[in-house]
Design an enzyme around this catalytic site. Structure first.
Site, mmCIF file in Angstrom:
data_model
loop_
_atom_site.group_PDB
_atom_site.id
_atom_site.type_symbol
_atom_site.label_atom_id
_atom_site.label_comp_id
_atom_site.label_asym_id
_atom_site.label_seq_id
_atom_site.Cartn_x
_atom_site.Cartn_y
_atom_site.Cartn_z
ATOM 1 N N HIS A 1 0.643 -1.466 -0.425
ATOM 2 C CA HIS A 1 -0.131 0.315 0.121
ATOM 3 C C HIS A 1 1.136 1.196 0.292
ATOM 4 C CE1 HIS A 1 -3.666 2.543 0.016
ATOM 5 N NE2 HIS A 1 -3.217 2.949 1.842
ATOM 6 N N ASP B 1 -7.981 1.147 2.527
ATOM 7 C CA ASP B 1 -7.320 1.999 3.463
ATOM 8 C C ASP B 1 -8.392 3.679 3.787
ATOM 9 O OD1 ASP B 1 -5.551 2.806 6.057
ATOM 10 O OD2 ASP B 1 -4.470 3.683 4.633
ATOM 11 N N HIS C 1 -7.418 9.541 -0.503
ATOM 12 C CA HIS C 1 -7.887 9.327 0.850
ATOM 13 C C HIS C 1 -7.029 10.350 2.289
ATOM 14 C CE1 HIS C 1 -5.909 5.389 0.825
ATOM 15 N NE2 HIS C 1 -5.436 5.821 1.878
ATOM 16 N N ASP D 1 0.437 5.338 -0.303
ATOM 17 C CA ASP D 1 -0.243 6.196 -0.385
ATOM 18 C C ASP D 1 -0.052 7.466 -0.861
ATOM 19 O OD1 ASP D 1 -2.255 5.812 1.695
ATOM 20 O OD2 ASP D 1 -0.828 6.002 3.336
#
Length: 927
Positions: free
Chosen positions: A153, A265, A470, A155
Site C-alpha cells: 500500500h 485504507d 484518501h 499512499d
C-alpha cells in the site's frame, strides 16, 4: 534506490527489512569482476520525516548519516536454519498447551539445537531435515485456506508529497519485480492507475518489466480507479470518473479491466459505491478499514454489500485486519481465529508486504509462507491471486449474510472538516468541470467549428481525481501536500475558466444576432436540468453591478434585456430593539443583533421553524483534542465542551434594503483571536435564506459549528450522498447510533416530519450532525498534526436554511441545493437578440440530469447521465433539441448495454428508473 547500468534495480529501506542488494548470486569467471553502482538517498524514513511521532509535521532540520556500507557474503544455510527455527518456535508458543502440535514443534526445535554445531556447517543439513519433517506433515481437507497475495500500500501523498510518492513507487515496485525474477510463484496486487502512470512516465525501463510480469499474471492491477480515493466526500460523478479513468487506463495499458474494487485504507464507504462498481464492470470489493471501528466490531469478514439502489457486490475483509502482513505464524493463526464467517466460507485473503509508505514483500516473508503451505496445525497457506480467492468465495457464497447501506467507519470523522480549503477546492472544481462539459457540449451542438476540449478535460479531471486520494481530500496530510493540492485546484480553476469562456464565446457567435437597441443585453446560461428563476448580478452600463430577476430554461440559455419585477419584492425592516425582519412572500425571518435567527416562518402556512426560546444560526466552539489521530479524529467527548459564541464585534446592520435582494451584516469574535463576519441574504422568489460567511481563523484544537434547532420531530434525518440520499437516526439508542455523532453529507441535510421540514444547504462543507431536533453544520477545525498550520487563515463559505411544506422531495430541496452550488452564468452580450433555448429537459422532478459530456471514444456521440433522486420508481421522458439519430443505454465505462437501444419518440426518450438508479445514455448526433 540502487541504480545499475542507468536503471533502478533495488529499493533499500531500514524499516522495510531491505538493507542489502545482491550483486551476484554466483560470480562466474567469465563475468566482469568490477561494477559501478549509484545509490540515491532521501533524508526521510518510510513514513516521512516527522520528529518524535509518526504523524508529527516534517522536521526541516532533519539530518541523515550513512554510517556503514559493506560488501558481504550471504550464508544461506544459516538463514534457512533461522527461518525454520522461527516458524517452529512460533508454533510452539502460539498453538497452545492443549495442542499436541505445539509440543511437536517445541521438541523438534530442541532436537535441532542439539544436532546443530554452529562451528561445523556439515551438521546443518541434519537439523534442517528435522524441521522439514514437521513442515511436510500435511493438513486434512477441512483446513482453512489462506490466499496470500503480495501487497504494498503506497499512499499517493500523506506524510510525504506527491513527488516522493513517485520515487516510493519505483523503489517498491523494482524490488517486487526483482523478487519475481527469482520467485516465479510470487503474485503482487497493485492498485491506483495514477501510480502506474507516474512510473510509466518517470521510469520507462522499470515499467516495461512490470508490463512483462502483468502479462505473466504475477503483477496484478486491481482496484479499477485512478487513485484509492476517499469513500465519502467525492461527488457521484467524481466517483464515476475514478472508475472511468482507472479502468480505461488498465484496458489501454494491460488489455483488461480490473474485476475487484480495492480500497483497503479509506475512512468509510458510501452506500452508492456498489452500484458504481457494478456499472464499471466490478462485482467484488476488498477492504479492511472497518476493523478500525472505535465502538462496534463489524460483524462480518465475507458478505454481500447492498447499496441504496439494491446493487450487490461480494465483499471481503481480510480477517487478519491488515493489508501489511509479514508471513508470521501469529498472523495466519489470527486470520483463522478472527474470521467472523466461519462455517460460511473457508477461504480468506492474506496481504503481505510493508505498506502505507511503500516497501512491499520480502524474500523472508515468502520463505516463511513456503514452510506453512501445508503444515498440520496451521491453516493451509497458498500464494494466490485476488481472482482465485473471489472465485472460490463466489462458489461458497450461498450462506453469506447481506449488509445493507453505508459502511460507516466509527473513527476519523474529523476528516469531513479538516483542511477546509481542500474541501472547497474539491467542490468548486467538481462544479467547474461539470459546467465546462455541459457548455462545451452545447457549443458543439450550435457551432460545428467548435472543438470539444477532450484532452484538456482529461488532464484536469485527473488532477481533481488525484486530489481525492484518501489522505488529501480528507485533509490528513502534511503542509507540503496541502500546497500541492491547492496549486492543482488553482490550475483547474484557471484552465476551467478559460475553457468555459471559449465555449460561451462560441455559443455567443453562433446565437446572437446584433441589432440596434438602447439597453444592454445579458446572456444567462443554466447548466442544470430544470428551469430556474433567480436574482442575478450583472454589470450595468456604467460598470456598476445591478440586480435582475431572470428565468432561464433547463440546460440552456436566455437573453435578458428588460428585467421583470418580482410578484413580491423583498421587504427589510429594522425594529426598535435592533432586530431586523426580512420577507419575500415565501418566507419571513427575524434576526437579533447578534445574527441569531429567532423566527423563520413559511408564509403560506404560517408554520414557525424555530422553537420557542431557541435561536438558530447559533455558532458554537468546542474543545477538539483527539486521543492520537489529530487531523483525523473528532472524539465524542468534544460534545461535552460546547461554548456558544457570544462576543459581538459589530451588531446587525442592513446592507441592502430590499426589492430584488435584502441583506444584513454583523461580526462576532470567535474564541481568543478569530473573527467571523456574516452577510445574511434573502432574494426575491427564493425559498431559502443564505448565509455568506467569512472567518479569520487563528485557533488551536478548536472546532467551530453552526446550529439550527428546529420545530420538527423525527427519529431520522436525511443526508445527501452520491446520486441519492440516506437516513441516519437522530437519537443515540444503541452504540451503533451514538457512534455516528458526527457524519458526512454533500449539498444538503433535512429533518422532516409529515407535511413539514427544514433543510440545511451548503456550498463546500461535508461534516454534519442531527441530534434530536438540532441540525449542525461543521465549519472549521484546527488540528496541529501532521500539518501544524492546518486551516489557519481566511475562509469564505455559504450555507442556507430552507423551511418547506410537504416532503423535501416535493418541496424541491434537492434542486435548490444544486442551484446554490451551480450559479447561473452571466455574460454581457451588447445589443443582440436570440430566442431562449433548452438543450435537455426531463419530465419528472425525481430525475436529475447530472452530466452531459462527449463520449470518450466517439467524438460524434454525447453521454448523458441521470439518476433517480427521490427514492421512487418512475418513468421519465428525456427531451433534447440536439439532432440525434440513435440512442442507447451504456454502462459507466460507456460500453453499450445488451438490448439497450432506445426508440426515438416524439416525447423524447422513455427511461425507467427504480429508486436511486443511475442511467447513462449514449446519444449519437446526426450531424
Amino acid at each position: 534506490m540502487v541504480w545499475r547500468d542507468a536503471q533502478p534495480v533495488q529499493g533499500l529501506t531500514k524499516e522495510g527489512e531491505k538493507t542489502s542488494y545482491i550483486l551476484t548470486r554466483s560470480l562466474k569467471e567469465s563475468e566482469p569482476h568490477s561494477l559501478t553502482l549509484y545509490v540515491e538517498l532521501a533524508c526521510n524514513g518510510l513514513f516521512g520525516a516527522g520528529q518524535g511521532s509518526m504523524i508529527a509535521p516534517p522536521d526541516p532540520d532533519r539530518r541523515v548519516t550513512l554510517s556503514k556500507a559493506e560488501l558481504v557474503v550471504f550464508n544461506r544455510d544459516v538463514y534457512e536454519l533461522l527461518v525454520d527455527l522461527e516458524i517452529l518456535l512460533d508454533m510452539a508458543q502460539l498453538l497452545g498447551e492443549e495442542n499436541q502440535r505445539s509440543f511437536q514443534a517445541l521438541y523438534t526445535a530442541n532436537q535441532m539445537v542439539n544436532v546443530c554445531d554452529v562451528t561445523d556447517p556439515s551438521t546443518f543439513p541434519a537439523a534442517r531435515d528435522l524441521a522439514a519433517a514437521i513442515f511436510s506433515q500435511g493438513n486434512g481437507q477441512s483446513q482453512h485456506t489462506i490466499h496470500a497475495v503480495g501487497h504494498c500500500h503506497i499512499d499517493s501523498a500523506w506524510l510525504w508529497p506527491y513527488e516522493e510518492t513517485i520515487r516510493k513507487c519505483a523503489r517498491s515496485w523494482v524490488t517486487v519485480v526483482h523478487l519475481m525474477e527469482h520467485n516465479p510463484e510470487l503474485t503482487f496486487a497493485c492498485s491506483q492507475a495514477q501510480q502506474f502512470q507516474w512510473v510509466r512516465s518517470c521510469y520507462p525501463g522499470l515499467y516495461a518489466r512490470i508490463q512483462d510480469f502483468v502479462a505473466k499474471g504475477q503483477f496484478i492491477p486491481v482496484g479499477g480507479t485512478w487513485v484509492e480515493m476517499d469513500g465519502n466526500l467525492p461527488s457521484g460523478e467524481s466517483m464515476v470518473r475514478q472508475f472511468l479513468q482507472g479502468q480505461r487506463f488498465f484496458q489501454e495499458q494491460f488489455g483488461r479491466i480490473c474485476s475487484e474494487f480495492w480500497l483497503p485504507d479509506t475512512f468509510g464507504y458510501s452506500a452508492q459505491l456498489p452500484q458504481l462498481m457494478r456499472g464499471s464492470g466490478i462485482r467484488r470489493f476488498l477492504t479492511q478499514k472497518l476493523s478500525w471501528n472505535l465502538v462496534n466490531s463489524f460483524p462480518h469478514h465475507t458478505f454481500f454489500w447492498e447499496g441504496i439502489d439494491g446493487s450487490q457486490v461480494l465483499t471481503h475483509f481480510p480477517p487478519g485486519d491488515s493489508y501489511g502482513m509479514h508471513g508470521r505464524v501469529a498472523e495466519v493463526l489470527k486470520t483463522v481465529k478472527n474470521n467472523k464467517d466461519k462455517g460460511r466460507v473457508n477461504h480468506s485473503a492474506f496481504l503481505f508486504g510493508f505498506g502505507d509508505g511503500g516497501g512491499g514483500p520480502t524474500q523472508k516473508m515468502l520463505d516463511r509462507m513456503k514452510r506453512m503451505s501445508d503444515t498440520d496445525g496451521l491453516p493451509r497457506v497458498q500464494i494466490s491471486t485476488p481472482d482465485q480467492l473471489f472465485t472460490v468465495l463466489e462458489k461458497e457464497s450461498s450462506q453469506l449474510c447481506t449488509w445493507v447501506g453505508e459502511l460507516f467507519l466509527e473513527l476519523h470523522n474529523g476528516t469531513y472538516t479538516t483542511q477546509a480549503q481542500i474541501k472547497k477546492g474539491n467542490r468548486e472544481c467538481e462544479r467547474i468541470l461539470h459546467d465546462v462539459e455541459v457548455l462545451s457540449s452545447l457549443a458543439v451542438a450550435q457551432d460545428t467549428a467548435f472543438q470539444y476540449p477532450a484532452s484538456q478535460l482529461q488532464h484536469l479531471w485527473r488532477l481533481l481525481l488525484l486530489n481525492q486520494f484518501h489522505d488529501v481530500l480528507p485533509g490528513s496530510c502534511i503542509q507540503l501536500v496541502v500546497e500541492d493540492a491547492l496549486q492543482y485546484y488553482t490550475e483547474i480553476r484557471r484552465a476551467g475558466a478559460q475553457l468555459q469562456e471559449e465555449a460561451v464565446q462560441s455559443l455567443c457567435r453562433a446565437l446572437l444576432q446584433p441589432q440596434a437597441c438602447s439597453t444592454q443585453s445579458t446572456l444567462v446560461l443554466n447548466t442544470l436540468s430544470w428551469e430556474r428563476s433567480e436574482v442575478i448580478s450583472r454589470p450595468g452600463p456604467d460598470g456598476t453591478e445591478t440586480l435582475a430577476l431572470v428565468t432561464v430554461p433547463s440546460m440552456g440559455y436566455a437573453l435578458v434585456q428588460e428585467p421583470f419585477v418580482p410578484p413580491q419584492p423583498v421587504a427589510v425592516r429594522k425594529q426598535e430593539d435592533g432586530s431586523v425582519t426580512m420577507e419575500n412572500g415565501i418566507i419571513a425571518v427575524c434576526l437579533d443583533t447578534m445574527g441569531h435567527l429567532t423566527s423563520l416562518q413559511l408564509l403560506d402556512s404560517g408554520r414557525e421553524s424555530v422553537p420557542d426560546g431557541c435561536c438558530a444560526n447559533q455558532f458554537a466552539l468546542f474543545d477538539d483534542v483527539p486521543l492520537y489521530w489529530d487531523a483525523w479524529d473528532v472524539m465524542d467527548y468534544h460534545l461535552e465542551t460546547r461554548k456558544p459564541v457570544t462576543t459581538l464585534l459589530k451588531p446587525l446592520e442592513i446592507t441592502l434594503a430590499g426589492g430584488l435582494r435584502g441583506s444584513v451584516r454583523f461580526s462576532l469574535q470567535v474564541g481568543k483571536s478569530s473573527t467571523l463576519t456574516q452577510e445574511i441574504i434573502l432574494d426575491a422568489t427564493c425559498p431559502y435564506l443564505r448565509f455568506l460567511t467569512q472567518v479569520e481563523w487563528k485557533e488551536a484544537h478548536k472546532f467551530l459549528k453552526v446550529e439550527f434547532p428546529v420545530q420538527v420531530r423525527s427519529t431520522n434525518a436525511t443526508y445527501e450522498i452520491q446520486f441519492g440520499h440516506l437516513q441516519r437516526p437522530t437519537h443515540w439508542n444503541t452504540s451503533w447510533d451514538w457512534a455516528r455523532f458526527e457524519v458526512w453529507a454533500h449539498k444538503w441535510l433535512d429533518l422532516s416530519e409529515h407535511g413539514f421540514g427544514v433543510a440545511l444547504l451548503n456550498d463546500c462543507k461535508y461534516g454534519a450532525s442531527a441530534h434530536r431536533n438540532v441540525l449542525s453544520l461543521s465549519l472549521l477545525r484546527a488540528p496541529k498534526s501532521p500539518d501544524a498550520t492546518a486551516d489557519i487563515g481566511h475562509h469564505q463559505f455559504t450555507y442556507a436554511v430552507m423551511p418547506h411544506q410537504g416532503s423535501f422531495q416535493q418541496a424541491g430541496v434537492i434542486q435548490q441545493a444544486y442551484n446554490l452550488n451551480f450559479p447561473l452564468h452571466v455574460v454581457p452580450a451588447s445589443c443582440a437578440q436570440c430566442p431562449a433555448w433548452s438543450a435537455f429537459s426531463v419530465s419528472s422532478p425525481a430525475i436529475v440530469l447530472e452530466t452531459v459530456k462527449q463520449a470518450e471514444d466517439r467524438p460524434e456521440a454525447v453521454v448523458v447521465r441521470l439518476y433517480e433522486a427521490h427514492g421512487s420508481t418512475v418513468t421519465a421522458w428525456l427531451q433534447t433539441s440536439l439532432p440525434i439519430k440513435e440512442a442507447m443505454l451504456c454502462d459507466l465505462l460507456e460500453r453499450p448495454l445488451a438490448q439497450g437501444r432506445l426508440p426515438l419518440e416524439q416525447r423524447g426518450l422513455r427511461l425507467s428508473f427504480t429508486p436511486f438508479r443511475v442511467l447513462s445514455v449514449l446519444l449519437l448526433r446526426s450531424c
